[in-house]
Structures are given as structure tokens and as C-alpha cells.
Design a protein around this motif. Sequence first.
Motif, PDB file in Angstrom:
ATOM      1  N   GLU A 105       0.832  -1.206   0.000  1.00  0.00           N
ATOM      2  CA  GLU A 105       0.000   0.000   0.000  1.00  0.00           C
ATOM      3  C   GLU A 105       0.869   1.259   0.000  1.00  0.00           C
ATOM      4  O   GLU A 105       0.598   2.207  -0.746  1.00  0.00           O
ATOM      5  N   ALA A 106       1.924   1.275   0.804  1.00  0.00           N
ATOM      6  CA  ALA A 106       2.817   2.436   0.842  1.00  0.00           C
ATOM      7  C   ALA A 106       3.482   2.644  -0.523  1.00  0.00           C
ATOM      8  O   ALA A 106       3.594   3.774  -1.008  1.00  0.00           O
ATOM      9  N   THR A 107       3.903   1.548  -1.136  1.00  0.00           N
ATOM     10  CA  THR A 107       4.519   1.619  -2.470  1.00  0.00           C
ATOM     11  C   THR A 107       3.517   2.157  -3.484  1.00  0.00           C
ATOM     12  O   THR A 107       3.853   3.017  -4.310  1.00  0.00           O
ATOM     13  N   ALA A 108       2.293   1.676  -3.422  1.00  0.00           N
ATOM     14  CA  ALA A 108       1.248   2.136  -4.342  1.00  0.00           C
ATOM     15  C   ALA A 108       0.976   3.624  -4.159  1.00  0.00           C
ATOM     16  O   ALA A 108       0.863   4.370  -5.139  1.00  0.00           O
ATOM     17  N   LEU A 116      -6.161  -0.441  -5.133  1.00  0.00           N
ATOM     18  CA  LEU A 116      -5.506  -1.744  -5.130  1.00  0.00           C
ATOM     19  C   LEU A 116      -6.579  -2.791  -5.338  1.00  0.00           C
ATOM     20  O   LEU A 116      -7.693  -2.672  -4.817  1.00  0.00           O
ATOM     21  N   TYR A 117      -6.263  -3.819  -6.116  1.00  0.00           N
ATOM     22  CA  TYR A 117      -7.225  -4.894  -6.320  1.00  0.00           C
ATOM     23  C   TYR A 117      -6.500  -6.226  -6.416  1.00  0.00           C
ATOM     24  O   TYR A 117      -5.316  -6.288  -6.718  1.00  0.00           O
ATOM     25  N   PHE A 128      -6.639 -10.044   3.579  1.00  0.00           N
ATOM     26  CA  PHE A 128      -6.993  -8.853   2.802  1.00  0.00           C
ATOM     27  C   PHE A 128      -8.103  -8.066   3.498  1.00  0.00           C
ATOM     28  O   PHE A 128      -8.057  -6.837   3.549  1.00  0.00           O
ATOM     29  N   GLU A 129      -9.083  -8.755   4.053  1.00  0.00           N
ATOM     30  CA  GLU A 129     -10.169  -8.052   4.753  1.00  0.00           C
ATOM     31  C   GLU A 129      -9.624  -7.284   5.956  1.00  0.00           C
ATOM     32  O   GLU A 129     -10.007  -6.126   6.179  1.00  0.00           O
ATOM     33  N   ARG A 130      -8.715  -7.894   6.712  1.00  0.00           N
ATOM     34  CA  ARG A 130      -8.114  -7.198   7.857  1.00  0.00           C
ATOM     35  C   ARG A 130      -7.340  -5.960   7.408  1.00  0.00           C
ATOM     36  O   ARG A 130      -7.217  -4.994   8.159  1.00  0.00           O
ATOM     37  N   ALA A 131      -6.819  -5.974   6.185  1.00  0.00           N
ATOM     38  CA  ALA A 131      -6.060  -4.841   5.645  1.00  0.00           C
ATOM     39  C   ALA A 131      -6.967  -3.794   4.991  1.00  0.00           C
ATOM     40  O   ALA A 131      -6.473  -2.818   4.415  1.00  0.00           O
ATOM     41  N   GLY A 132      -8.282  -3.988   5.052  1.00  0.00           N
ATOM     42  CA  GLY A 132      -9.210  -2.994   4.539  1.00  0.00           C
ATOM     43  C   GLY A 132      -9.758  -3.230   3.149  1.00  0.00           C
ATOM     44  O   GLY A 132     -10.448  -2.379   2.594  1.00  0.00           O
ATOM     45  N   GLU A 158     -10.973  -5.315  -3.459  1.00  0.00           N
ATOM     46  CA  GLU A 158     -10.334  -4.040  -3.761  1.00  0.00           C
ATOM     47  C   GLU A 158     -10.269  -3.160  -2.532  1.00  0.00           C
ATOM     48  O   GLU A 158     -11.004  -3.350  -1.558  1.00  0.00           O
ATOM     49  N   LYS A 159      -9.361  -2.201  -2.628  1.00  0.00           N
ATOM     50  CA  LYS A 159      -9.193  -1.201  -1.564  1.00  0.00           C
ATOM     51  C   LYS A 159      -8.881   0.134  -2.211  1.00  0.00           C
ATOM     52  O   LYS A 159      -7.919   0.260  -2.959  1.00  0.00           O
ATOM     53  N   ARG A 160      -9.710   1.128  -1.929  1.00  0.00           N
ATOM     54  CA  ARG A 160      -9.478   2.488  -2.426  1.00  0.00           C
ATOM     55  C   ARG A 160      -8.468   3.187  -1.520  1.00  0.00           C
ATOM     56  O   ARG A 160      -8.575   3.139  -0.308  1.00  0.00           O
ATOM     57  N   LEU A 161      -7.488   3.837  -2.146  1.00  0.00           N
ATOM     58  CA  LEU A 161      -6.472   4.547  -1.386  1.00  0.00           C
ATOM     59  C   LEU A 161      -6.717   6.053  -1.355  1.00  0.00           C
ATOM     60  O   LEU A 161      -6.209   6.741  -0.486  1.00  0.00           O
ATOM     61  N   ALA A 162      -7.464   6.557  -2.317  1.00  0.00           N
ATOM     62  CA  ALA A 162      -7.677   8.015  -2.412  1.00  0.00           C
ATOM     63  C   ALA A 162      -8.751   8.467  -1.439  1.00  0.00           C
ATOM     64  O   ALA A 162      -9.625   7.730  -1.063  1.00  0.00           O
TER      65      ALA A 162
END
Length: 162
Positions: A105-108, A116-117, A128-132, A158-162
Motif C-alpha cells: 500500500e505504501a509503495t502504491a 488496489l485490487y 486482505f479483509e483485515r487490511a481494509g 479491492e481497496k481504495r487509497l484516495a
Amino acid sequence: MASRIRLFREDDADALVTLVTRSIKQIGPRKYSREQVTAWAARHEDASRFVERARQGQTILIAADEADRPIAYAILESDGHLDDLYSDPAHTRQGLAAALLCEAEATARRSGIELLYTEASELARASFERAGYRVTHRRDFEISHEGKDIPIHNYAMEKRLA
């Protein structure tokens, strides 16, 4: 056991093949049939695929032990696709998946990626669920192996970062 996250080196490739096949064959049977596990593992037996992916600019993150040997890894593609989150069976339940997901996530974020997907197995879904990440749908598909099409499934997440 202490571990650190580092980038892939070409001399890691053989160790990653051993790691991923051990992981699939030893942990996979908890949620998948023997036939599914065999077909799944057969897709990960080529060490050159890691070298090629790294040369294509994909980020392969390695969790390494005190001797700098890979004990878990994840692959982040430039479009935000997170592929191959695996831990060696001897090193599960030590927070390695969480550490790799955090580093991915930090790299992304540094690369400006906003989403992220992944396609998570039954086994990886909880990490993955624990990571959001959230499940968008179950994916039912087939893996061709030894002339047979083996039905299997995973989860688009998936996880939205924005």
C-alpha cells in the motif's frame, strides 16, 4: 522471529517457487480439494516468471528471515493489481501478510495508485479483509491441468487509497 521487507533479487526466484508450492500444497487443503490444490500448485513451478515480472517493472516484495531468505512475498503490478500473497507454511500467523500488504500500500501510494485490487483465495481472503479490502464478488473459474478443467474459486477484492 524477526523479519524485514525488502525488494526481490533474481537469486530469490528458486526460493520463491519452493515457498509458493509448499504454501499451496500444505495450506491449500484447508479450503480446497486435492485436485484443486494440485492444479493450482502446477501454475507456480517456473522460477523464471519471477525474474521476468521483476524485469517488467513489477514490484516483488519479500519478507526475509534473519538469514535474508524469503519467507513470504507479494507482487504489486503498476496498475495496482496485487498478485501472489504467500507465506511459507513454517512462517504463517506471524504478521507477514499484514506487513507485506502494508508495504504494498505504501509503495502504491508513492506511485500515485488510487485503487488496489486482487483475487484472493479462500485462505488469503481474511488477511486482505483485515487490511481494509472488500469483496466485490466471488470468481468461479477453471484451471486446466493434465487435460482436465478443474473448477476452483477465489474472490475479487479491492481497496481504495484516495
